[in-house]
Design an enzyme around this catalytic site. Structure first.
Site, PDB file in Angstrom:
ATOM      1  N   GLU A  81      44.227  31.376  67.341  1.00  0.00           N
ATOM      2  CA  GLU A  81      43.325  30.590  68.182  1.00  0.00           C
ATOM      3  C   GLU A  81      43.896  29.185  68.298  1.00  0.00           C
ATOM      4  O   GLU A  81      44.466  28.660  67.344  1.00  0.00           O
ATOM      5  CB  GLU A  81      41.933  30.497  67.540  1.00  0.00           C
ATOM      6  CG  GLU A  81      41.186  31.807  67.461  1.00  0.00           C
ATOM      7  CD  GLU A  81      40.663  32.275  68.801  1.00  0.00           C
ATOM      8  OE1 GLU A  81      40.505  31.447  69.720  1.00  0.00           O
ATOM      9  OE2 GLU A  81      40.428  33.482  68.934  1.00  0.00           O
ATOM     10  N   SER A 126      49.503  37.313  75.747  1.00  0.00           N
ATOM     11  CA  SER A 126      49.045  37.295  74.354  1.00  0.00           C
ATOM     12  C   SER A 126      47.696  36.590  74.267  1.00  0.00           C
ATOM     13  O   SER A 126      47.280  35.869  75.166  1.00  0.00           O
ATOM     14  CB  SER A 126      50.071  36.569  73.468  1.00  0.00           C
ATOM     15  OG  SER A 126      50.100  35.193  73.798  1.00  0.00           O
ATOM     16  N   HIS A 127      47.027  36.786  73.139  1.00  0.00           N
ATOM     17  CA  HIS A 127      45.700  36.199  72.927  1.00  0.00           C
ATOM     18  C   HIS A 127      45.738  34.683  73.108  1.00  0.00           C
ATOM     19  O   HIS A 127      44.905  34.106  73.808  1.00  0.00           O
ATOM     20  CB  HIS A 127      45.207  36.558  71.524  1.00  0.00           C
ATOM     21  CG  HIS A 127      43.893  35.940  71.176  1.00  0.00           C
ATOM     22  ND1 HIS A 127      42.704  36.374  71.712  1.00  0.00           N
ATOM     23  CD2 HIS A 127      43.588  34.907  70.359  1.00  0.00           C
ATOM     24  CE1 HIS A 127      41.715  35.637  71.240  1.00  0.00           C
ATOM     25  NE2 HIS A 127      42.225  34.741  70.418  1.00  0.00           N
ATOM     26  N   ILE A 128      46.705  34.027  72.480  1.00  0.00           N
ATOM     27  CA  ILE A 128      46.756  32.565  72.549  1.00  0.00           C
ATOM     28  C   ILE A 128      47.013  32.073  73.981  1.00  0.00           C
ATOM     29  O   ILE A 128      46.467  31.069  74.406  1.00  0.00           O
ATOM     30  CB  ILE A 128      47.786  31.985  71.552  1.00  0.00           C
ATOM     31  CG1 ILE A 128      47.535  30.499  71.362  1.00  0.00           C
ATOM     32  CG2 ILE A 128      49.203  32.265  71.985  1.00  0.00           C
ATOM     33  CD1 ILE A 128      48.241  29.912  70.170  1.00  0.00           C
TER      34      ILE A 128
END
Length: 82
Positions: A56, A74-76
């Site tokens: 995060e 990607s999540h970030i």
């Protein structure tokens, strides 16, 4: 481009460009996971050697600079765009 040249860094990939503004702090860490649960009370640039893509972005961070190349899906990267 000046910072890239001095640091011998490759071309940058901008995942999400925010509004221009001032920065009050710079934090340097080996990886973003070390500080992902921190909260910065002033606009802060995070310099991280390693980014896996699952972390995060900490509250108060206005930019992440890394030589890593996280996938744009990607999540970030997705969180940075939101």
């Amino acid at each position: 481009h000046i910072v890239q040249g001095i640091g011998g860094m490759p071309q940058w990939q901008v995942i999400s460009a925010g509004p221009p503004g001032g920065v009050s702090g710079v934090v340097v860490k080996a990886n973003i996971g070390e500080v992902q649960h921190e909260t910065y009370t002033v606009p802060t640039v995070l310099v991280a050697t390693s980014v896996s893509g699952e972390e995060e972005v900490p509250d108060g961070v206005v930019a992440v600079v890394t030589p890593d190349a996280p996938d744009v899906l990607s999540h970030i990267a997705v969180r940075a765009r939101n």
